[in-house]
Each structure stands twice: as C-alpha cells, then as structure tokens.
Design an enzyme around this catalytic site. Structure first.
Site, PDB file in Angstrom:
ATOM      1  N   CYS A 245       5.712   0.398  -4.143  1.00 48.02           N
ATOM      2  CA  CYS A 245       6.692   0.574  -3.035  1.00 48.02           C
ATOM      3  C   CYS A 245       8.171   1.063  -3.892  1.00 48.02           C
ATOM      4  O   CYS A 245       8.759   1.765  -3.627  1.00 48.02           O
ATOM      5  CB  CYS A 245       6.697  -0.535  -2.271  1.00 48.02           C
TER       6      CYS A 245
ATOM      7  N   HIS B 259       7.011   4.835   3.029  1.00 47.69           N
ATOM      8  CA  HIS B 259       6.895   4.035   1.996  1.00 47.69           C
ATOM      9  C   HIS B 259       5.364   4.197   1.737  1.00 47.69           C
ATOM     10  O   HIS B 259       4.548   4.867   1.983  1.00 47.69           O
ATOM     11  CB  HIS B 259       6.907   2.631   2.622  1.00 47.69           C
TER      12      HIS B 259
ATOM     13  N   HIS C  67       8.613  -6.035  -0.526  1.00 43.73           N
ATOM     14  CA  HIS C  67       8.412  -4.630  -0.052  1.00 43.73           C
ATOM     15  C   HIS C  67       9.680  -3.637   0.406  1.00 43.73           C
ATOM     16  O   HIS C  67      10.497  -4.338   0.897  1.00 43.73           O
ATOM     17  CB  HIS C  67       7.677  -4.569   0.885  1.00 43.73           C
TER      18      HIS C  67
END
Length: 407
Positions: A322, A382, A370
């Site tokens: 990420c 993402h 994240h």
C-alpha cells in the site's frame, strides 16, 4: 520391655491401615476421573467450529496485523539499507586512511634506517670521509632540516593513527547497528509470513458452503461501502455546483464594477469623446490549481498500476504494497514521500474526510497500517492485501484513521 511393646504397637497399626489408605486414594482418584469425564462430555459445544462471521473477522484482523508487520518490515529495511551505505562508506574511508597510515609508517621506517646506518659514524669521521669540508657542512644543514621534517612526520603519523582508530571504532559501532537492523528485518518478515499463513489456514478449513457464505458477506460489505461512496460523490457534486455558482456570481459582480464608462469633453469642434476604462488583470495560478496539477500526475500513475499484484514490502514497478504505491504515485508528481504509512501520515496538511480532494492520501485503522490515493467520489486506488491486485475501491471499505494533503 514395656517400652519396647509400646513402640511396636504403632508400627503394627500403620501396617494394617496402609492398604485402607491406598484403597481410599484410588477411590478418590477414580471419582475425580469420572467427574472429569462427565465434565468433558458437554465441552463439545464450547469448542465448536467458529462461524463464518467469526472466521471473516479473524481473517480481516490477521490481514490487518500482516499490514502492520509489513510497515515494520519496510521501516527495518529502510534502516538496514541506510546503515549498510553508512558502513560501506566508513569501511572505504578506513581502508584509505589505513593506506595513508602505512605510507607514513614506511617513511618513518626509512628515517630510522638512515639513522641506524649513520649512527656509528662520529662527526670527526664524517668530516674526514666527506669529499670536502663544504660537503660536510652542507650535509649537516640537510640533516638538521631532515630532523625537523621527521618530527613533523612523526606528529602527522600519530594524528593519522588516532584518526584511523576512531574511524575503526565508528565502523564497528555501525556494523553492530546494521546487525540489529538486519535482525529486526528478519523478525518483521517472519511475523508477516506467520500472520498470512494463519489466515490461509483458517480459509482452507472452510467448506464449500461456508466459502459461499463468506463471499456473500464480502459482497454485502462492499455494497455498503459503495453506497457510502456514492453518497459522498453526490455531496461532492453539490459542493462543486455551489462553488461554481459562487464563482460565476463573483465574476459577474466584478464585471459590473469594472465595466466601461463614457467620458464627455467640451473641446471646441470635437463634441463628445467617448472614453473607456478597461479593467484587465493577470495573475498566477492559485495554490489549489498547483495542487490539482500535481494530483493529476499522481492519479495517472496510480491508474497505470491497476491490476498489478499486492506484494508485501514491494515498491514497484511490477508489484506494490500500500505505501509503496502511494510513494511511487507522488514521486511521479515530483514529491518524495517516506516509505511507511507511519511516516507518510505526518507529511503535508491534515484534511477532514468531507474536504478530501483527488490526490490526497487516506489512512486506515487505528494503527495506521494501510493507505490509499483518493481519486474523488468517495473512492481511492490502493494495493489492498496479499492475494489481491491494485484496484479502485470505496474509502469506506475500511475504518478511516485520517487523511493528508502531501503538497
């Protein structure tokens, strides 16, 4: 004798009661075992197989923990790479300094050898052996100068020796730090692998019916996240329309205030002379326009990565985690971001969810494990998790921690 008899009596009593004690103990043990067996019978329901919902929650939590461990891995890798460069530089410097030290040592060695060779010759003998008196005095003056230079060289040698010693000590400390970083890197890697293995094991135990149920729950979750994203998209559209209407109103008001005017004059034979007062102006782009230009490059990069696999610890070009994706996206716009989510969240300006603009970074979970790139309309691009691919998704799919505008 009576004392002896009284002494033997208890011993006889102990022998007769010992078997009874043994039987009692065995009986108690048997009762205990039976009680345990009886208690174990209803234990089946409490140790029953977890529900699909429980498995989903556990797997989600394991993936989140793996994400946290991935950020620790990225942090340790950064430290290891930085430390390795430092160690390499120090070792090169030590090698060069050692070579200079050895050269100085060789020079001092030649001085020592020359002194040894000339040490047994007296000044009188040196005068007699010289080609001429003048040659003797010239040699003496040269030796005086050489002695001064020797002292300087000895001082230089000592200083170099001390400097090399300090460099070696620093290199040793850096090597120890590198070893610690490598150990942390290894530990983080093992932690990620352990969490992912546990998640895979849980999923592998599900029956076909349970997997179907899990897929249905996942679709319901995605649908709810989409509904929230669509609501945000409508809110953003209304805000954009309102801002556009406000802009047009201001421009119209400015035109009314700076419109043309007529100037009259009384010069003979000329009558009236019209005059104009034009209101022209020029200016540089606003900060908002500059950010939008960068964001356009960020989104172009992010969209080009859609479909590439998530790989923990990866930062492109064929796969990403990420924070590796967000780092690469903003690098395409000329902005350097740190490697981990924990550092990226401290870059730029914090913004509220309702004020998000394309290009902003959205962070998730309380541990900030994240991150995704906001693209507008309540959506982001993402790199989700192991086994998934870079994709567009609602920002409401996960609990939002906060957002930043990097530039």
């Amino acid at each position: 004798m009576p004392a002896l008899a009284s002494h033997r009596k208890p011993r006889t009593r102990v022998r007769t009661t010992a078997p009874a004690l043994g039987v009692t103990t065995a009986a108690i043990a048997s009762v205990g075992l039976l009680a345990q067996s009886a208690g174990a019978a209803p234990a089946g329901p409490t140790a029953s197989k977890p529900s699909v919902e429980e498995v989903q929650k556990k797997v989600d939590d394991l993936y989140r923990q793996a994400g946290t461990a991935t950020q620790k891995y990225n942090l340790a890798k950064e430290a290891t790479d930085r430390q390795r460069k430092s160690v390499d530089g120090l070792l090169d410097s030590v090698a060069q300094s050692t070579e200079r030290l050895n050269e100085a040592r060789r020079k001092l060695g030649t001085y020592a050898a020359a002194q040894y060779r000339s040490g047994s010759v007296t000044p009188t003998a040196a005068l007699l052996l010289a080609d001429s008196p003048q040659a003797y005095f010239d040699q003496n003056r040269l030796m005086d100068r050489m002695t001064e230079r020797q002292r300087t060289d000895v001082t230089d040698f000592q200083e170099q020796q001390e400097a090399v010693s300090e460099e070696r000590a620093e290199a040793t400390r850096s090597l120890e730090s590198l070893t610690d970083s490598q150990a942390s890197l290894k530990s983080s890697k093992q932690d990620v692998q352990r969490k992912l293995a546990e998640a895979r094991d849980l999923l592998s135990r599900l029956t076909a019916q349970e997997k179907a149920r899990l897929a249905k729950l996942e679709k319901e979750r995605e649908a709810e996240a989409r509904r929230k994203a669509e609501a945000k998209a409508r809110a953003e559209a209304r805000a954009t329309e309102k801002a556009e209407a406000e802009r047009e109103r201001r421009e119209e008001a400015q035109r009314d205030e700076s419109g043309t005017g007529a100037g009259t004059g009384t010069a003979p034979g000329t009558g009236t002379s019209p005059g104009t007062a034009p209101g022209t102006g020029s200016g540089t782009g606003s900060p908002s326009d500059a950010y939008a230009a960068k964001a356009e490059k960020v989104l172009a990069f992010a969209r080009a990565q859609i479909g590439k696999p998530y790989v923990w610890g990866a930062a492109g070009p064929s796969s990403y985690d990420c924070s590796g994706l967000t780092q690469g996206a903003w690098k395409a716009a000329g902005v350097t971001l740190p490697r981990t989510t924990w550092d990226q969240v401290n870059v730029g300006t914090r913004v509220a969810t309702e004020d998000l603009k394309p290009g902003d970074l959205v962070f998730f979970y309380d541990d900030i494990s994240h991150v995704g790139v906001y693209i507008g309309g309540g959506k982001m691009i993402h790199a989700p998790k192991p086994g998934a691919y870079v994709r567009e998704e609602s920002i409401y799919y996960m609990p939002i921690y906060g957002s930043v505008r990097p530039a």
